[in-house]
Structures are given as C-alpha cells and as structure tokens.
Scaffold this motif. Structure first.
Motif, short mmCIF file in Angstrom:
data_model
loop_
_atom_site.label_atom_id
_atom_site.label_comp_id
_atom_site.label_asym_id
_atom_site.label_seq_id
_atom_site.Cartn_x
_atom_site.Cartn_y
_atom_site.Cartn_z
N HIS A 41 33.00 -26.05 17.20
CA HIS A 41 32.51 -26.22 16.66
C HIS A 41 30.80 -25.90 17.17
O HIS A 41 29.54 -24.76 16.02
N LEU A 42 30.08 -26.24 17.87
CA LEU A 42 29.38 -25.71 18.81
C LEU A 42 28.77 -23.87 19.03
O LEU A 42 27.48 -23.50 18.29
N ASP A 43 29.61 -23.77 18.74
CA ASP A 43 29.15 -22.03 20.00
C ASP A 43 29.25 -21.50 17.72
O ASP A 43 28.45 -20.72 17.57
N LYS A 44 30.17 -21.49 17.27
CA LYS A 44 30.13 -21.20 15.49
C LYS A 44 29.55 -21.42 15.21
O LYS A 44 28.22 -21.04 14.38
N SER A 45 28.53 -22.94 15.73
CA SER A 45 26.77 -24.05 14.68
C SER A 45 26.04 -22.34 15.53
O SER A 45 24.57 -21.64 14.71
N ARG A 46 25.95 -22.05 16.88
CA ARG A 46 25.55 -21.54 17.20
C ARG A 46 24.94 -20.06 16.90
O ARG A 46 23.95 -19.63 15.98
N ARG A 47 26.03 -19.57 16.52
CA ARG A 47 26.92 -18.32 15.68
C ARG A 47 25.84 -18.30 14.46
O ARG A 47 25.29 -17.10 14.19
N GLU A 48 26.12 -19.07 13.82
CA GLU A 48 26.18 -18.80 12.44
C GLU A 48 24.22 -18.56 12.32
O GLU A 48 23.36 -17.62 11.11
N LYS A 49 24.24 -19.81 12.89
CA LYS A 49 22.18 -19.81 12.83
C LYS A 49 21.74 -18.49 13.44
O LYS A 49 20.60 -18.20 12.83
N ILE A 50 22.21 -17.23 14.74
CA ILE A 50 21.19 -16.09 14.66
C ILE A 50 21.79 -15.60 13.86
O ILE A 50 20.96 -14.84 13.50
N ALA A 51 22.98 -15.91 13.88
CA ALA A 51 23.41 -14.51 12.68
C ALA A 51 22.23 -14.92 11.20
O ALA A 51 22.25 -13.89 10.15
N GLN A 52 21.91 -15.82 10.41
CA GLN A 52 20.97 -16.40 9.85
C GLN A 52 19.71 -15.56 9.38
O GLN A 52 18.60 -15.85 9.01
N ASN A 53 19.56 -15.45 11.10
CA ASN A 53 18.10 -14.58 11.59
C ASN A 53 17.24 -15.42 11.29
O ASN A 53 16.51 -15.39 10.80
N LEU A 54 17.43 -16.80 11.62
CA LEU A 54 16.65 -17.92 11.08
C LEU A 54 14.83 -18.22 11.74
O LEU A 54 14.41 -18.18 11.50
#
Length: 226
Positions: A198-211
């Motif tokens: 869950h933490l790994d997926k959350s990390r990758r999502e936020k990086i992909a979102q270009n926050l």
C-alpha cells in the motif's frame, strides 16, 4: 463542515505548497490578498497553527514551519514509513484496539462506497491519516506512534493535492479495509505485506501525479533570476 470546506484555508495550503507565499506573512497581507476580514484570517491562522505548520512570531507576523514540499523530502518520508508501519504490525507488542479499528473500518467503508466523491481534501486526508495513526498506536511503540503522527502533519499539504485524484482515494480506502480484515483474522503477516504494498503504491501514485513539478519549476525560475 465549514472548517473542512474553508476555501481560504485550502488556498493558503496550495499557495504555500507551490512556494507562492513567503516563510513569514502578516494578517494584513493576507487580508489584502484574499479580500477578507481580519477575523477570517485570524481564524484560519489559528487552525493552521493547531495543525502544526504555522506559528506566531514573537515580533510581527506569522511564520510557516517546514513541511514535505520537495520530492526528496517526500521520498525520505516514505522510506521512514516503510521501516516503521509494516514492522509495527509484526511487533509482538501489537494489540488491536477493536472498537477504534471498527470506527476506522466504517469510515473507510463509507469512503470506498462513494464518500470519496463528495468528501473534501481535508476530510479525505484526516480519514487516511487517522487509519495509519491507529495502526501505529496499536503497535505498542510510543515512538512509532509519535513519528507517524508527525509525518502526517508534515505531509498534509502534499496530501491535499493528491486527494483530488478521487479514484485513488477509493482504492486506498479498500486497502485499509483489507488490512483491518487481516488484523481481525489475526493474520498480521498478511496485514504487514499489505501495508508495505500500500505504501509503495501510494508513493508511486504521487510521483506519477507530478505533485512536485510546479514546486521545482518555481525553484528553477528563482535560480535563473538570481
């Protein structure tokens, strides 16, 4: 609630995250910026102070405190969470607080069943951070709980941005419910594995979102102007 939906609060959070507000501000400056009353600004500043990302200066004005506002800090925060949160579930001191976990489960169920579409960024963040704090408290390690609580404070601004990605919040809530189900079943190994994924997926999502893209562009622009 009015607190959760305060537009000036969210605008300040966005401007601060993007580097468009300086470290030190005054009530008068923000009254002009938002064309609003001193009472509204004072109320908003008091709320931000309670949440731990602003403090009143001894002299004039208010000062914003450090937050997770760069990709490097973001990555480091997730490294620390990966070291703490799955380990807490595997600790021999872990004790499930069933009434509190059930409250969390019901809240996550509400989000997953459609609440994510109508809840504010603030409400979604509070629900998610509450789940992670409860798991840390159940670990029986007071320092783990303190660390997760502080990291939740520090990641508040970036999480408000991520909360706009509504389908992701639905999936996060489902992940949280799966972990709670594993805890109810006494399967802490599975729960820890789910937490790590869950933490790994959350990390990758936020990086992909270009926050952090806008934040980097601002920093590069400032550097070019110097």
């Amino acid at each position: 609630s009015a607190k959760a939906e305060d537009p000036i609060y969210l605008q300040i959070a966005e401007l601060r995250f993007c580097g468009k507000l300086p470290d030190i501000v005054t009530e008068a400056e923000l009254m002009r910026l938002f064309d609003t009353s001193r009472f509204v600004i004072q109320r908003t500043f008091s709320r931000i102070q309670e949440e731990g990302w602003m403090e009143r200066r001894a002299g004039r004005g208010w000062m914003f405190l450090p937050m997770i506002d760069s990709l490097e800090a973001f990555e480091e925060s997730y490294d620390l969470r990966q070291a703490i949160e799955p380990a807490g579930l595997l600790s021999p001191k872990f004790r499930a607080d069933l009434p509190i976990l059930e409250e969390c489960r019901k809240q996550q169920e509400f989000i997953a069943s459609g609440g994510y579409e109508s809840m504010t960024e603030f409400e979604l963040f509070e629900a998610g951070s509450r789940f992670h704090e409860v798991i840390a408290i159940c670990s029986g390690n007071r320092f783990a709980a303190q660390t997760i609580r502080r990291l939740n404070q520090l990641r508040r601004l970036v999480e408000y941005r991520h909360a706009r990605l509504r389908p992701a919040r639905k999936k996060h809530a489902e992940n949280h419910m799966d972990m709670i189900a594993a805890i109810y079943a006494g399967d802490f190994i599975s729960a820890a594995g789910m937490m790590k994924a869950h933490l790994d997926k959350s990390r990758r999502e936020k990086i992909a979102q270009n926050l952090f893209v806008e934040e980097r562009m601002i920093a590069e622009g400032d550097s070019a102007n110097n």
